[in-house]
Motif scaffolding. Structure first.
Motif, PDB file in Angstrom:
ATOM      1  N   GLU A  66      -8.142 -29.184 -11.528  1.00  0.00           N
ATOM      2  CA  GLU A  66      -8.593 -27.510 -11.904  1.00  0.00           C
ATOM      3  C   GLU A  66      -8.929 -26.761 -12.437  1.00  0.00           C
ATOM      4  OE1 GLU A  66      -3.803 -27.284 -13.058  1.00  0.00           O
ATOM      5  OE2 GLU A  66      -4.715 -27.053 -15.031  1.00  0.00           O
ATOM      6  N   LEU A  67      -9.135 -26.020 -12.647  1.00  0.00           N
ATOM      7  CA  LEU A  67      -9.822 -25.550 -12.953  1.00  0.00           C
ATOM      8  C   LEU A  67      -9.249 -23.265 -13.680  1.00  0.00           C
ATOM      9  CD1 LEU A  67     -12.025 -22.748 -11.456  1.00  0.00           C
ATOM     10  CD2 LEU A  67     -12.986 -25.332 -10.805  1.00  0.00           C
ATOM     11  N   GLU A  68     -10.082 -23.090 -14.614  1.00  0.00           N
ATOM     12  CA  GLU A  68      -9.386 -21.356 -14.666  1.00  0.00           C
ATOM     13  C   GLU A  68     -10.240 -20.701 -13.622  1.00  0.00           C
ATOM     14  OE1 GLU A  68      -8.098 -20.605 -17.432  1.00  0.00           O
ATOM     15  OE2 GLU A  68      -8.106 -22.708 -17.939  1.00  0.00           O
ATOM     16  N   ARG A  69      -8.982 -19.270 -13.648  1.00  0.00           N
ATOM     17  CA  ARG A  69      -8.924 -18.501 -11.553  1.00  0.00           C
ATOM     18  C   ARG A  69     -10.170 -17.707 -12.547  1.00  0.00           C
ATOM     19  NH1 ARG A  69      -3.980 -15.491  -8.962  1.00  0.00           N
ATOM     20  NH2 ARG A  69      -6.125 -14.216  -7.436  1.00  0.00           N
ATOM     21  N   GLU A  70     -10.452 -17.373 -13.165  1.00  0.00           N
ATOM     22  CA  GLU A  70     -11.761 -16.892 -13.753  1.00  0.00           C
ATOM     23  C   GLU A  70     -13.338 -17.081 -13.608  1.00  0.00           C
ATOM     24  OE1 GLU A  70     -12.719 -15.414 -17.720  1.00  0.00           O
ATOM     25  OE2 GLU A  70     -11.301 -16.852 -18.298  1.00  0.00           O
ATOM     26  N   PHE A  71     -13.270 -18.859 -13.813  1.00  0.00           N
ATOM     27  CA  PHE A  71     -14.231 -19.126 -12.914  1.00  0.00           C
ATOM     28  C   PHE A  71     -14.762 -19.509 -11.809  1.00  0.00           C
ATOM     29  CE2 PHE A  71     -13.934 -20.466 -17.416  1.00  0.00           C
ATOM     30  CZ  PHE A  71     -14.751 -19.458 -18.078  1.00  0.00           C
ATOM     31  N   SER A  72     -12.954 -19.015 -10.390  1.00  0.00           N
ATOM     32  CA  SER A  72     -12.955 -19.912  -9.559  1.00  0.00           C
ATOM     33  C   SER A  72     -13.981 -19.163  -8.201  1.00  0.00           C
ATOM     34  CB  SER A  72     -11.505 -19.589  -9.416  1.00  0.00           C
ATOM     35  OG  SER A  72     -11.174 -19.846  -8.109  1.00  0.00           O
ATOM     36  N   PHE A  73     -14.330 -19.522  -7.716  1.00  0.00           N
ATOM     37  CA  PHE A  73     -14.911 -19.432  -5.964  1.00  0.00           C
ATOM     38  C   PHE A  73     -14.361 -18.959  -5.389  1.00  0.00           C
ATOM     39  CE2 PHE A  73     -18.459 -22.120  -8.848  1.00  0.00           C
ATOM     40  CZ  PHE A  73     -19.386 -21.562  -8.783  1.00  0.00           C
ATOM     41  N   CYS A  74     -13.272 -19.601  -5.528  1.00  0.00           N
ATOM     42  CA  CYS A  74     -11.969 -18.978  -4.723  1.00  0.00           C
ATOM     43  C   CYS A  74     -11.612 -18.197  -4.833  1.00  0.00           C
ATOM     44  CB  CYS A  74     -11.792 -20.686  -4.298  1.00  0.00           C
ATOM     45  SG  CYS A  74     -11.783 -22.165  -4.001  1.00  0.00           S
ATOM     46  N   GLY A  75     -11.260 -17.309  -5.733  1.00  0.00           N
ATOM     47  CA  GLY A  75     -11.036 -16.046  -6.085  1.00  0.00           C
ATOM     48  C   GLY A  75     -11.246 -15.237  -5.468  1.00  0.00           C
ATOM     49  N   HIS A  76     -13.102 -15.299  -5.371  1.00  0.00           N
ATOM     50  CA  HIS A  76     -14.007 -14.152  -4.689  1.00  0.00           C
ATOM     51  C   HIS A  76     -13.661 -14.432  -2.649  1.00  0.00           C
ATOM     52  CE1 HIS A  76     -16.112 -12.308  -7.993  1.00  0.00           C
ATOM     53  NE2 HIS A  76     -15.746 -14.155  -8.148  1.00  0.00           N
ATOM     54  N   ALA A  77     -13.444 -16.115  -2.412  1.00  0.00           N
ATOM     55  CA  ALA A  77     -12.970 -16.302  -1.210  1.00  0.00           C
ATOM     56  C   ALA A  77     -11.790 -15.598  -0.634  1.00  0.00           C
ATOM     57  CB  ALA A  77     -13.239 -17.652  -0.845  1.00  0.00           C
ATOM     58  N   ILE A  78     -10.983 -15.426  -1.210  1.00  0.00           N
ATOM     59  CA  ILE A  78      -9.740 -14.813  -0.763  1.00  0.00           C
ATOM     60  C   ILE A  78      -9.377 -13.515  -0.533  1.00  0.00           C
ATOM     61  CG2 ILE A  78      -8.187 -17.314  -1.702  1.00  0.00           C
ATOM     62  CD1 ILE A  78      -6.855 -15.121  -3.382  1.00  0.00           C
ATOM     63  N   LEU A  79     -10.707 -12.733  -1.494  1.00  0.00           N
ATOM     64  CA  LEU A  79     -10.584 -11.123  -1.551  1.00  0.00           C
ATOM     65  C   LEU A  79     -10.233 -10.918   0.123  1.00  0.00           C
ATOM     66  CD1 LEU A  79     -12.476 -10.605  -4.239  1.00  0.00           C
ATOM     67  CD2 LEU A  79      -9.963 -10.828  -3.892  1.00  0.00           C
ATOM     68  N   ASN A  80     -11.509 -11.871   1.551  1.00  0.00           N
ATOM     69  CA  ASN A  80     -12.128 -10.886   2.141  1.00  0.00           C
ATOM     70  C   ASN A  80     -11.240 -12.342   3.364  1.00  0.00           C
ATOM     71  OD1 ASN A  80     -13.360  -8.653   2.388  1.00  0.00           O
ATOM     72  ND2 ASN A  80     -15.323 -10.276   1.134  1.00  0.00           N
ATOM     73  N   PRO A  81      -9.674 -12.118   3.484  1.00  0.00           N
ATOM     74  CA  PRO A  81      -8.707 -13.842   4.097  1.00  0.00           C
ATOM     75  C   PRO A  81      -9.211 -14.160   5.270  1.00  0.00           C
ATOM     76  CG  PRO A  81      -7.320 -12.032   3.774  1.00  0.00           C
ATOM     77  CD  PRO A  81      -8.518 -11.567   3.360  1.00  0.00           C
ATOM     78  N   ASN A  82     -10.162 -12.661   5.925  1.00  0.00           N
ATOM     79  CA  ASN A  82     -10.112 -13.500   7.533  1.00  0.00           C
ATOM     80  C   ASN A  82     -11.870 -14.084   7.753  1.00  0.00           C
ATOM     81  OD1 ASN A  82      -7.960 -12.625   8.664  1.00  0.00           O
ATOM     82  ND2 ASN A  82      -8.169 -10.564   8.314  1.00  0.00           N
ATOM     83  N   GLU A  83     -12.268 -13.848   6.503  1.00  0.00           N
ATOM     84  CA  GLU A  83     -13.582 -14.537   6.748  1.00  0.00           C
ATOM     85  C   GLU A  83     -13.998 -15.397   5.228  1.00  0.00           C
ATOM     86  OE1 GLU A  83     -16.158 -11.016   5.684  1.00  0.00           O
ATOM     87  OE2 GLU A  83     -14.786 -10.005   6.862  1.00  0.00           O
ATOM     88  N   LEU A  84     -14.894 -16.532   6.312  1.00  0.00           N
ATOM     89  CA  LEU A  84     -16.083 -17.686   5.759  1.00  0.00           C
ATOM     90  C   LEU A  84     -16.774 -17.260   4.232  1.00  0.00           C
ATOM     91  CD1 LEU A  84     -16.736 -20.351   7.232  1.00  0.00           C
ATOM     92  CD2 LEU A  84     -18.727 -18.927   5.684  1.00  0.00           C
ATOM     93  N   PHE A  85     -16.241 -17.321   3.544  1.00  0.00           N
ATOM     94  CA  PHE A  85     -17.006 -17.087   2.239  1.00  0.00           C
ATOM     95  C   PHE A  85     -18.122 -17.763   2.048  1.00  0.00           C
ATOM     96  CE2 PHE A  85     -17.461 -16.551  -2.388  1.00  0.00           C
ATOM     97  CZ  PHE A  85     -17.935 -15.568  -2.532  1.00  0.00           C
TER      98      PHE A  85
END
Length: 410
Positions: A73-92
Motif C-alpha cells: 500500500e502507499l499514502e493516499r496523498e502520493f497516489s496516482f489513483c487518487g487523481h484517476a478517480i476524480l473522473n470516474p468514467n474516463e481512463l486517466f
C-alpha cells in the motif's frame, strides 16, 4: 523537503464512496487468482512491468492485486489513483510524470533511475457509479497506450467490477444463510422445549382417558365413552404432530452421523419390522441387494417416511409397494412405487413443502400433518441428492431419489 506536487483532491461523494468500500469488506483480504489473472493480462496487453488493482481508502491506497512490485500500500496523498478517480468514467493517463506538474516532485517519481514515469488507470465503479479504486499499469519509462490497449484496459476494469459484484452477492447470500441457520437454531430449541413441556402432560392425558374409560365406562352413556375416545385420539394426534416437528428440525443433523457400510435390503427389512404392518400389504424389496457406504440413519428415515406414506394413503384391498435401486459412479439411485390414491396434479409441485399433505385424510380417516415429505426432501438434499415424483390419482405414486456416493476412506 518541500514538495510542489499536487495531492489529489477529495471527491464530493467521499463518504458514500468510503461506505461502499466498507460494505465490500475487501481491504486486507488475501490474494485471489481471479484478480491476479487480470493484473497479469493488463501488464501483458499494455506492455508494462507493473499492474495493480487498487482500493482507495481514506488515507491509504491498498492493492488487492499487484504485479511487479512488493509494496502492499502507499499514502493516499502520493497516489496516482487518487487523481484517476476524480473522473470516474474516463481512463486517466500520464505518459511522462516528469512533465506533469501534479507528479514531478512525487516521491514515487523522484528516483531518476527507478521512479514511476508512466501511469494509466481506469476507475473501478460500484453499482451506483462510485469509484472504489482503479485497475492501473505503471512503467519506469515514458509510455503511450494505443487505442486498443486503452480499450482492453477498460474491459479488464469491467471484469474487476463484476468480481466486486459477485463478492457483494456472495456476502448477501452468506448473511442470508447465517440468518437462516440462526432461525433454524431457534426453531430447534423451540421444538425441543415444546417436546419437553408438552409430552408428559399429553401422555398423562392419554393415560387418564384410558383409566376413566376402563373404570367408569359402565356408568357412562355412549356419548361419554365417545368423548373419552375423542380425548385420547386428540392427544395421540397432537403427540404425533410434535414428534413430526422434532424429526423435521433434528433431521439436519442426521447427515453428520458417521458413515458405515451396510446392505440396503437389511435396512429395509428393519424398517418394515418397525412399521408393524398389519394390513394386507405386499412390499417387494429390490432384486439387487445393494451394498452401500453411507449414512444408514438418514437413508432409513427417508424410507421410513416414504413407505409409511405409501401405506397410509392407500385404499386398495391389497397394498403393493415396489422398491428398487441402482448405482453409478456418482450416485445411489432409489425408487419406491405404490398403488395408492395418488397425488392430485395441482399438489405435486409443492408436495415437499412443510405442512402440505397429499390428501385430507389417510386410510384410517386421520388428517396428516404435512411434515414427513418435507423432512424427506431436506434429508435427501443434505446427502447431495434430489427427489422427483410421478403420480396419477387413483393409480398410485412413484418417488425416485438419489444420494451422492460417499468415498470410503481406508
Amino acid at each position: 523537503m518541500s514538495l510542489s506536487m499536487i495531492s489529489p483532491t477529495i471527491p464530493a461523494n467521499e463518504e458514500k464512496r468510503l461506505e461502499s468500500i466498507r460494505k465490500l469488506d475487501i481491504i486486507d483480504t488475501f490474494a485471489e487468482e481471479s484478480y491476479d489473472s487480470i493484473t497479469k493480462l493488463a501488464s501483458e496487453i499494455c506492455q508494462t512491468p507493473i499492474a495493480l488493482i487498487t482500493i482507495l481508502g481514506s488515507e491509504k491506497n491498498w492493492f488487492k492485486s499487484k504485479l511487479g512490485t512488493s509494496i502492499p500500500e502507499l499514502e493516499r496523498e502520493f497516489s496516482f489513483c487518487g487523481h484517476a478517480i476524480l473522473n470516474p468514467n474516463e481512463l486517466f493517463e500520464v505518459p511522462n510524470t516528469l512533465e506533469d506538474v501534479r507528479f514531478k516532485d512525487n516521491p514515487l517519481v523522484l528516483p531518476l533511475e527507478s521512479g514511476v514515469r508512466f501511469y494509466a488507470g481506469v476507475p473501478i465503479l460500484d453499482e451506483e457509479g462510485l469509484p472504489l479504486g482503479t485497475l492501473c499499469v505503471l512503467d519506469s519509462k515514458e509510455h503511450h497506450l494505443t487505442e486498443n490497449q486503452k480499450s482492453s484496459l477498460k474491459s479488464l476494469a469491467k471484469q474487476v467490477e463484476l468480481l466486486f459484484e459477485y463478492r457483494r452477492k456472495n456476502q448477501a447470500l452468506e448473511k442470508m444463510k447465517n440468518d437462516l441457520d440462526e432461525n433454524n437454531r431457534i426453531l430447534r430449541e423451540f421444538a425441543s422445549t415444546v417436546s419437553h413441556d408438552l409430552k408428559m402432560p399429553l401422555a398423562n392425558m392419554i393415560i387418564t382417558a384410558d383409566i376413566l374409560k376402563a373404570k367408569y365406562s359402565d356408568k357412562l352413556d355412549d356419548d361419554g365413552v365417545n368423548y373419552l375416545n375423542y380425548l385420547k385420539h386428540s392427544g395421540l394426534t397432537l403427540s404425533e404432530y410434535i414428534n413430526g416437528l422434532l424429526d423435521y428440525y433434528s433431521s439436519s443433523s442426521l447427515h453428520e452421523d458417521t458413515h458405515q457400510e451396510f446392505f440396503l435390503n437389511d435396512l429395509l427389512e428393519d424398517i418394515i419390522d418397525l412399521l408393524q404392518i398389519d394390513q394386507n400389504c405386499e412390499i417387494n424389496l429390490p432384486d439387487n441387494n445393494l451394498k452401500i457406504f453411507g449414512n444408514s440413519a438418514a437413508l432409513g428415515q427417508i424410507f421410513m417416511n416414504l413407505i409409511s406414506n405409501s401405506i397410509k394413503y392407500n385404499n386398495s384391498e391389497k397394498i403393493i409397494i415396489e422398491l428398487d435401486c441402482t448405482e453409478n459412479r456418482e450416485f445411489y439411485n432409489f425408487s419406491i412405487r405404490d398403488n395408492g390414491i395418488g397425488i392430485p396434479k395441482e399438489k405435486q409441485n409443492n408436495i415437499f413443502e412443510l405442512f402440505t399433505t397429499a390428501a385430507d385424510r389417510d386410510r384410517h380417516g386421520k388428517k396428516g400433518h404435512g411434515i414427513g415429505l418435507s423432512t424427506v426432501k431436506k434429508l435427501i438434499g443434505s446427502l447431495g441428492g434430489n427427489i422427483t415424483i410421478t403420480s396419477e390419482e387413483d393409480k398410485g405414486t412413484h418417488f425416485e431419489f438419489n444420494i451422492k456416493r460417499s468415498r470410503k476412506v481406508d
